[in-house]
Design a protein around this motif. Structure first.
Motif, mmCIF file in Angstrom:
data_model
loop_
_atom_site.group_PDB
_atom_site.id
_atom_site.type_symbol
_atom_site.label_atom_id
_atom_site.label_comp_id
_atom_site.label_asym_id
_atom_site.label_seq_id
_atom_site.Cartn_x
_atom_site.Cartn_y
_atom_site.Cartn_z
ATOM 1 N N VAL A 69 0.865 -1.176 0.000
ATOM 2 C CA VAL A 69 0.000 0.000 0.000
ATOM 3 C C VAL A 69 0.905 1.230 0.000
ATOM 4 N N PHE A 70 0.769 2.092 -1.003
ATOM 5 C CA PHE A 70 1.557 3.316 -1.108
ATOM 6 C C PHE A 70 0.630 4.512 -0.895
ATOM 7 N N ALA A 71 0.925 5.316 0.123
ATOM 8 C CA ALA A 71 0.075 6.447 0.503
ATOM 9 C C ALA A 71 0.854 7.748 0.358
ATOM 10 N N SER A 72 0.341 8.645 -0.438
ATOM 11 C CA SER A 72 0.971 9.954 -0.639
ATOM 12 C C SER A 72 -0.112 11.018 -0.710
ATOM 13 N N SER A 73 0.105 12.110 -0.019
ATOM 14 C CA SER A 73 -0.890 13.179 -0.029
ATOM 15 C C SER A 73 -1.089 13.756 -1.417
ATOM 16 N N HIS A 74 0.007 13.924 -2.160
ATOM 17 C CA HIS A 74 -0.066 14.650 -3.424
ATOM 18 C C HIS A 74 0.593 13.947 -4.598
ATOM 19 N N GLY A 75 1.267 12.832 -4.391
ATOM 20 C CA GLY A 75 2.070 12.292 -5.478
ATOM 21 C C GLY A 75 3.269 13.200 -5.704
ATOM 22 N N ASP A 76 3.648 13.427 -6.944
ATOM 23 C CA ASP A 76 4.794 14.290 -7.246
ATOM 24 C C ASP A 76 4.301 15.627 -7.788
ATOM 25 N N MET A 77 4.231 16.626 -6.909
ATOM 26 C CA MET A 77 3.677 17.919 -7.316
ATOM 27 C C MET A 77 4.613 18.708 -8.206
ATOM 28 N N GLN A 78 5.908 18.434 -8.157
ATOM 29 C CA GLN A 78 6.816 19.127 -9.063
ATOM 30 C C GLN A 78 6.580 18.682 -10.499
ATOM 31 N N ILE A 79 6.345 17.396 -10.700
ATOM 32 C CA ILE A 79 6.014 16.919 -12.042
ATOM 33 C C ILE A 79 4.638 17.422 -12.461
ATOM 34 N N THR A 80 3.693 17.440 -11.537
ATOM 35 C CA THR A 80 2.361 17.968 -11.860
ATOM 36 C C THR A 80 2.447 19.423 -12.295
ATOM 37 N N ASP A 81 3.264 20.214 -11.604
ATOM 38 C CA ASP A 81 3.441 21.617 -11.981
ATOM 39 C C ASP A 81 4.055 21.724 -13.373
ATOM 40 N N TYR A 82 5.072 20.908 -13.631
ATOM 41 C CA TYR A 82 5.695 20.906 -14.966
ATOM 42 C C TYR A 82 4.672 20.547 -16.037
ATOM 43 N N MET A 83 3.876 19.506 -15.790
ATOM 44 C CA MET A 83 2.889 19.062 -16.773
ATOM 45 C C MET A 83 1.889 20.175 -17.081
ATOM 46 N N CYS A 84 1.377 20.807 -16.032
ATOM 47 C CA CYS A 84 0.378 21.865 -16.226
ATOM 48 C C CYS A 84 0.966 23.042 -16.996
ATOM 49 N N MET A 108 4.546 -9.666 -7.924
ATOM 50 C CA MET A 108 3.295 -9.920 -8.630
ATOM 51 C C MET A 108 2.099 -9.807 -7.686
ATOM 52 N N ARG A 109 2.336 -9.396 -6.464
ATOM 53 C CA ARG A 109 1.282 -9.237 -5.477
ATOM 54 C C ARG A 109 0.535 -7.920 -5.714
ATOM 55 N N PRO A 110 -0.703 -7.786 -5.199
ATOM 56 C CA PRO A 110 -1.455 -6.544 -5.390
ATOM 57 C C PRO A 110 -0.735 -5.333 -4.794
ATOM 58 N N ALA A 111 -0.829 -4.211 -5.484
ATOM 59 C CA ALA A 111 -0.265 -2.943 -5.011
ATOM 60 C C ALA A 111 -1.358 -1.882 -5.069
ATOM 61 N N THR A 112 -1.540 -1.161 -3.978
ATOM 62 C CA THR A 112 -2.569 -0.126 -3.873
ATOM 63 C C THR A 112 -1.899 1.232 -3.724
ATOM 64 N N ALA A 113 -2.379 2.236 -4.428
ATOM 65 C CA ALA A 113 -1.912 3.617 -4.268
ATOM 66 C C ALA A 113 -3.105 4.466 -3.869
ATOM 67 N N GLY A 125 -3.948 4.738 4.613
ATOM 68 C CA GLY A 125 -3.124 3.652 4.115
ATOM 69 C C GLY A 125 -2.934 2.563 5.153
ATOM 70 N N LEU A 126 -2.778 2.969 6.414
ATOM 71 C CA LEU A 126 -2.638 2.001 7.496
ATOM 72 C C LEU A 126 -3.926 1.196 7.674
ATOM 73 N N ILE A 127 -5.066 1.869 7.591
ATOM 74 C CA ILE A 127 -6.344 1.154 7.675
ATOM 75 C C ILE A 127 -6.449 0.128 6.551
ATOM 76 N N GLU A 128 -6.056 0.516 5.344
ATOM 77 C CA GLU A 128 -6.094 -0.416 4.212
ATOM 78 C C GLU A 128 -5.185 -1.623 4.452
ATOM 79 N N ALA A 129 -3.961 -1.366 4.914
ATOM 80 C CA ALA A 129 -3.031 -2.468 5.158
ATOM 81 C C ALA A 129 -3.535 -3.391 6.258
ATOM 82 N N LEU A 130 -4.047 -2.812 7.341
ATOM 83 C CA LEU A 130 -4.577 -3.625 8.437
ATOM 84 C C LEU A 130 -5.798 -4.420 7.991
#
Length: 269
Positions: A91-106, A140-145, A156-161
């Protein structure tokens, strides 16, 4: 925390087998734990960004720093737990992902859309770190973002638990965020680079055990040293749990959204 804990009707639980941590000046869990306890200081010559060995050299160079920190702490937690990274759901938990790339994209789409970088484009998705992890680890196991702003790590902790409660033997949880820039920084403030990871399992002797449940909000508490060091990072809300693990405290609460907290009791063997 000195306040009384609201007792749960239902609680989720897991053992904490392994811990990973990275922040600028605190490049691993040992350094972070010593700093949290006032037994160490910021490592002056620590690298400015991690270099996750799970990736080939060319991939390490191309990966954004948010991916680098997520993979660094994920592998460290697996190694501390003695677990094969490929064997774990994650389980990967991030508030914003990569905002520097998002800014570049926009900015690029608004000015010169034909010059958009394919590499940055594929790194712009919120599950980029999870994708790099599954490829690098051969998992090959499930991955959640997921993302839930300041409640991201708690959710994310609730999801993992929940995955453990419904049959998974062990789950890797990773929280991470980098800095924001451009117009996004005015509404979604974040500085620095921070990552934390836990390997959670159903049962294992000799490691901390966590019980967690949702209840009303916790009272404001004085921030610890880790929280003060990375107070401006979007993933800072996860830091009270890592400080509790460092200091062997028996209770902690994290913001879980909608006016609630994820309350936890910790037992330390």
């Amino acid at each position: 925390m000195s306040e009384s804990i609201p007792r749960p009707a239902v609680a989720l639980s897991a053992c904490i087998e392994g811990i990973g941590y990275w922040s600028r000046g605190l490049p691993d869990w040992n350094a972070a734990r010593a700093y949290a306890l006032g037994q160490g200081e910021i490592v002056a010559d620590a690298p400015a960004r991690p270099s996750p060995q799970l990736l080939a050299a060319n991939e390490r160079r191309r990966a954004p720093e948010t991916v680098a920190v997520a993979l660094e702490v994920a592998l460290a937690a697996c190694q501390a737990a003695g677990r094969d990274p490929a064997s774990l759901s994650s389980v990967f938990a991030s508030s914003h992902g990569d905002m520097q790339i998002t800014d570049y994209m926009c900015a690029t789409l608004a000015s010169e859309p034909r010059t958009i970088s394919p590499t940055r484009f594929h790194n712009s998705v919120h599950n980029a770190a999870a994708g790099y992890w599954t490829i690098g680890a051969g998992a090959m196991r499930p991955a959640t973002a997921l993302s839930a702003l300041q409640a991201s790590f708690a959710q994310g902790l609730i999801e993992a638990l929940s995955q453990i409660a419904t049959g998974e033997d062990a789950v890797l949880l990773v929280g991470y965020d980098g800095g924001s820039q451009g117009p996004l920084a005015q509404v979604s403030h974040s500085r620095g680079l921070l990552g934390g990871a836990l390997v959670l399992s159903r049962a294992r002797a000799g490691v901390p055990v966590l019980r967690a449940w949702l209840a009303g909000p916790a009272a404001d508490a004085a921030p610890g040293r880790l929280a003060r060091h990375d107070a401006d990072n979007a993933s800072a809300p996860m830091l009270p749990l890592f400080e509790a693990l460092a200091a062997r405290h028996d209770r902690v609460a994290l913001p879980a959204g909608a006016g609630r907290s994820l309350w936890m009791e910790l037992s330390h063997d």
